[in-house]
Design a protein around this motif. Structure first.
Motif, short mmCIF file in Angstrom:
data_model
loop_
_atom_site.label_atom_id
_atom_site.label_comp_id
_atom_site.label_asym_id
_atom_site.label_seq_id
_atom_site.Cartn_x
_atom_site.Cartn_y
_atom_site.Cartn_z
N THR A 31 72.70 -5.22 -31.64
CA THR A 31 72.49 -4.55 -32.93
C THR A 31 71.73 -3.26 -32.67
OG1 THR A 31 72.40 -6.66 -34.11
CG2 THR A 31 71.46 -4.75 -35.23
N THR A 32 72.23 -2.17 -33.20
CA THR A 32 71.54 -0.90 -33.08
C THR A 32 71.04 -0.47 -34.45
OG1 THR A 32 73.54 0.40 -33.41
CG2 THR A 32 72.93 -0.13 -31.13
N LEU A 33 69.94 0.26 -34.43
CA LEU A 33 69.32 0.76 -35.65
C LEU A 33 68.89 2.20 -35.42
CD1 LEU A 33 67.96 0.10 -38.49
CD2 LEU A 33 65.90 -0.35 -37.15
N PHE A 73 86.08 0.32 -34.25
CA PHE A 73 85.25 -0.46 -33.32
C PHE A 73 85.27 -1.93 -33.72
CE2 PHE A 73 83.52 3.81 -33.25
CZ PHE A 73 83.31 4.03 -31.90
N PRO A 74 85.14 -2.84 -32.76
CA PRO A 74 85.11 -4.28 -33.06
C PRO A 74 83.71 -4.71 -33.54
CG PRO A 74 84.93 -3.97 -30.71
CD PRO A 74 85.09 -2.60 -31.31
N ALA A 97 72.75 1.04 -39.27
CA ALA A 97 72.66 -0.10 -38.35
C ALA A 97 74.06 -0.63 -38.12
CB ALA A 97 71.76 -1.19 -38.91
N VAL A 98 74.29 -1.06 -36.89
CA VAL A 98 75.58 -1.60 -36.50
C VAL A 98 75.35 -2.83 -35.64
CG1 VAL A 98 77.64 -1.18 -35.11
CG2 VAL A 98 76.75 0.63 -36.59
N ALA A 99 76.10 -3.89 -35.90
CA ALA A 99 76.09 -5.08 -35.05
C ALA A 99 77.49 -5.27 -34.49
CB ALA A 99 75.67 -6.30 -35.86
N ALA A 100 77.54 -5.61 -33.21
CA ALA A 100 78.82 -5.77 -32.52
C ALA A 100 78.69 -6.88 -31.48
CB ALA A 100 79.22 -4.45 -31.86
N ALA A 106 78.07 -1.43 -29.99
CA ALA A 106 77.08 -1.19 -31.04
C ALA A 106 76.50 0.22 -30.92
CB ALA A 106 75.97 -2.24 -30.97
N PHE A 107 76.13 0.63 -29.70
CA PHE A 107 75.59 1.97 -29.50
C PHE A 107 76.61 3.05 -29.87
CE2 PHE A 107 72.31 0.13 -26.58
CZ PHE A 107 71.21 0.69 -27.20
#
Length: 141
Positions: A31-33, A73-74, A97-100, A106-107
């Motif tokens: 997870t990125t924020l 993106f997945p 924020a993205v979770a992958a 994610a980045f």
């Protein structure tokens, strides 16, 4: 189910815990924020005040940008919120924020989300400098 969990343009303070909670997912390995804050300078000049304004289409454009990132993106989850109105130094202006499943995805998706938001969503920054000068910066700046 869509990966988009939270989107908004708000005239109230933004919450990092709210955004992180929105993207929480047991299927995510990364997870990125990104939290964008009002800094005390720009172009080497002291910033005295700052405000953001949004076009009425801004939320629809934010959704379009988010849907494109989610399609490319997945992702397991995505969230983006932007503040409008008068902000003080240190205030949070934007959170994405993205979770992958994996950190690399994610980045990469997070970087694309904030860059596309800044470039394509009609939100403008009005900066006033300590010397009395001012500037408008297009699309979030």
């Amino acid at each position: 189910m869509s990966a988009i969990r939270l989107l908004g343009i708000r005239d109230t303070p933004l919450s990092v815990p709210e955004v992180l909670d929105a993207v929480g997912d047991h299927a995510a390995g990364g997870t990125t924020l990104f939290v964008g804050t009002v800094r005390d300078h720009d172009h080497g000049e002291p910033v005295a005040a700052l405000s953001y304004s949004a076009h009425p289409s801004a939320e629809a454009e934010l959704r379009r940008v988010a849907e494109k990132v989610a399609a490319d993106f997945p992702l397991t989850a995505l969230a983006a919120v932007h503040r409008v109105g008068d902000l003080r130094l240190g205030d949070i202006a934007v959170i994405v924020a993205v979770a992958a499943p994996h950190r690399g995805e994610a980045f990469e998706a997070s970087r694309r989300l904030i860059d596309d938001l800044k470039r394509e969503v009609p939100i403008w920054k009005h900066q006033r400098f300590a010397d009395g000068s001012a500037e408008w910066v297009g699309a979030c700046g």
